[in-house]
Design an enzyme around this catalytic site. Structure first.
Site, PDB file in Angstrom:
ATOM      1  N   ASP A 126       0.915  -1.190   0.160  1.00  0.00           N
ATOM      2  CA  ASP A 126       0.143  -0.064  -0.217  1.00  0.00           C
ATOM      3  C   ASP A 126       0.932   1.103  -0.014  1.00  0.00           C
ATOM      4  O   ASP A 126       1.790   1.428   0.744  1.00  0.00           O
ATOM      5  CB  ASP A 126      -0.837  -0.141   1.261  1.00  0.00           C
TER       6      ASP A 126
ATOM      7  N   HIS B  98      -3.202  11.963  -9.770  1.00  0.00           N
ATOM      8  CA  HIS B  98      -4.318  12.535 -10.128  1.00  0.00           C
ATOM      9  C   HIS B  98      -5.735  12.102  -9.454  1.00  0.00           C
ATOM     10  O   HIS B  98      -6.722  12.516  -9.596  1.00  0.00           O
ATOM     11  CB  HIS B  98      -4.706  12.994 -11.669  1.00  0.00           C
TER      12      HIS B  98
END
Ligand SMILES: C[S@@+](CC[C@H](N)C(=O)[O-])C[C@H]1O[C@@H](n2cnc3c(N)ncnc32)[C@H](O)[C@@H]1O
Length: 368
Positions: A255, A273
């Site tokens: 992660d 983004h």
């Protein structure tokens, strides 16, 4: 409250007629998107390619096995698509129009790999899907709702689950499949261009972690060009579980908010983004921990849109539409240079450089 204006400036006749045409265009652009979707669903780009790159309408009708009564209708759709630059058309006076592929429709030809990228068919099918369009249609209602933070995207607000989430397949498995394939095709488009245009980016590197590197397509392209670079891809377990096991790339399931495998450089290609500013700062801070000092060659490589009008109105409009796409469907956003710079400073970086502009996107190096 300010007094309501009772009069309004009257446009000239010329302005009025132009405004009317512009109103038609802007209100009806969805028909242009749906014409594109129709061409992709019918596999028109692939059919033109298979017929040698130039076709008449009767040949196209027959290749697509469409009923002949539909020919005048397909001619009208093709006319719009030619005007939008999706196809090209030429005709000698009086003879049958010949339709050809343009650079845009060439990247919609399915079933061929060109310059290491695949067809953008699923990108078109995803972004014009009923779920995406319904989320966009709910925008005004979403604006009026007084949401408690964290504010959900219009997509999540309407459908109850976020896009690109473990729960998305429960909402609609077909949508999730189309979006996953569309994202992969979209993200991989232009890797060969990056490799050709950005020699200095990877020169002198001995190791690189591609953070959120998906199935490792980018890492493989880097290794092909620079075999001495040890490439590691960090991605979620569900992605790494399906990654190739040929040993070319080292895959780490993890992660990016918790830990990033150490390397001389860390790459974040089309990852940030998707996240809010707060999340981006957390991700960048983890990446910073994974690299050595600037003197030892430590850097973060970011490939993303840098919104700005410098590349002209068409690229600027494309960037702004990509920002609105993120707004409607995710908690992320596209950023201008000032916004990127603020994120880098907040995450503890001292400097950055935009090393290359590649169409609507930029390659940025960020230094610790
Ligand atoms: C838009 S894709 C970009 C893929 C790739 N960088 C490229 O350009 O082709 C975002 C990637 O980030 C991965 N990702 C999302 N959340 C993540 C997390 N918390 N930790 C690691 N990877 C994550 C996704 O699985 C996906 O592969």
């Amino acid at each position: 409250m300010a007094a309501q204006a009772q009069t309004i400036e009257v446009p000239t006749d010329a302005e009025l007629l132009q405004a009317q045409a512009d109103l038609w265009r802007h209100s009806l652009y969805y028909l242009s998107s749906m014409g594109l979707r129709c061409a992709v669903e019918l596999e028109i780009p692939t059919a033109i390619h298979r017929l040698g790159g130039a076709v008449t309408l009767p040949d196209l009708m027959s290749a697509l096995s469409l009923p002949s009564a539909k020919m005048p209708f397909l001619r009208r759709v093709m006319c719009v698509l030619v005007t939008s630059g999706i196809f090209a058309a030429d005709s000698d006076s009086g003879s049958e129009v010949i339709y050809r592929l343009t650079p845009l429709s060439r990247i919609l030809v399915h079933g061929v790999v060109a310059d290491e990228h695949h067809s953008q068919k699923y990108f078109v099918l995803g972004v014009t899907s009923p779920h995406y369009t319904e989320a966009a249609m709910g925008l005004a209602g979403w604006f009026k709702k007084d949401h408690e933070p964290p504010v959900p995207s219009p997509f999540e607000d309407i459908f109850g689950v976020p896009l690109c989430d473990d729960r998305t397949p429960l909402l609609d498995k077909e949508l999730d499949d189309v979006v996953t394939q569309g994202l992969a095709a979209h993200d991989n488009l232009g890797i060969a261009t990056v490799m050709r245009e950005c020699h200095d980016l990877f020169k002198g590197l001995d190791s690189l972690t591609d953070c959120g590197g998906g199935d490792g397509t980018t890492a493989r392209a880097i290794i092909k060009a620079y075999p001495h670079i040890k490439c590691t891809v960090l991605d979620l377990p569900k992605v790494v579980d399906k990654a190739p096991t040929d040993g070319v790339v080292t895959y780490v399931a993890g992660d990016l908010f918790h830990s990033v495998p150490s390397a001389q450089a860390v790459m974040l290609k089309l990852v940030l983004h998707f996240w809010s500013d707060e999340d981006c700062v957390k991700i960048l801070a983890q990446c910073k921990k994974a690299i050595p000092s600037r003197e030892e060659g430590g850097k973060i490589i970011i490939i993303e849109i840098v919104v700005g009008p410098s590349l002209g109105p068409i690229m600027f409009e494309a960037q702004l539409l990509m920002d609105m796409l993120m707004m409607v469907n995710s908690k992320g956003r596209q950023r201008d240079e000032n916004e990127w710079s603020k994120l880098f400073t907040k995450a503890g970086f001292t400097d950055y450089k935009i090393v290359k502009k590649l169409g609507a996107r930029c390659v940025i190096e960020v230094y610790p």
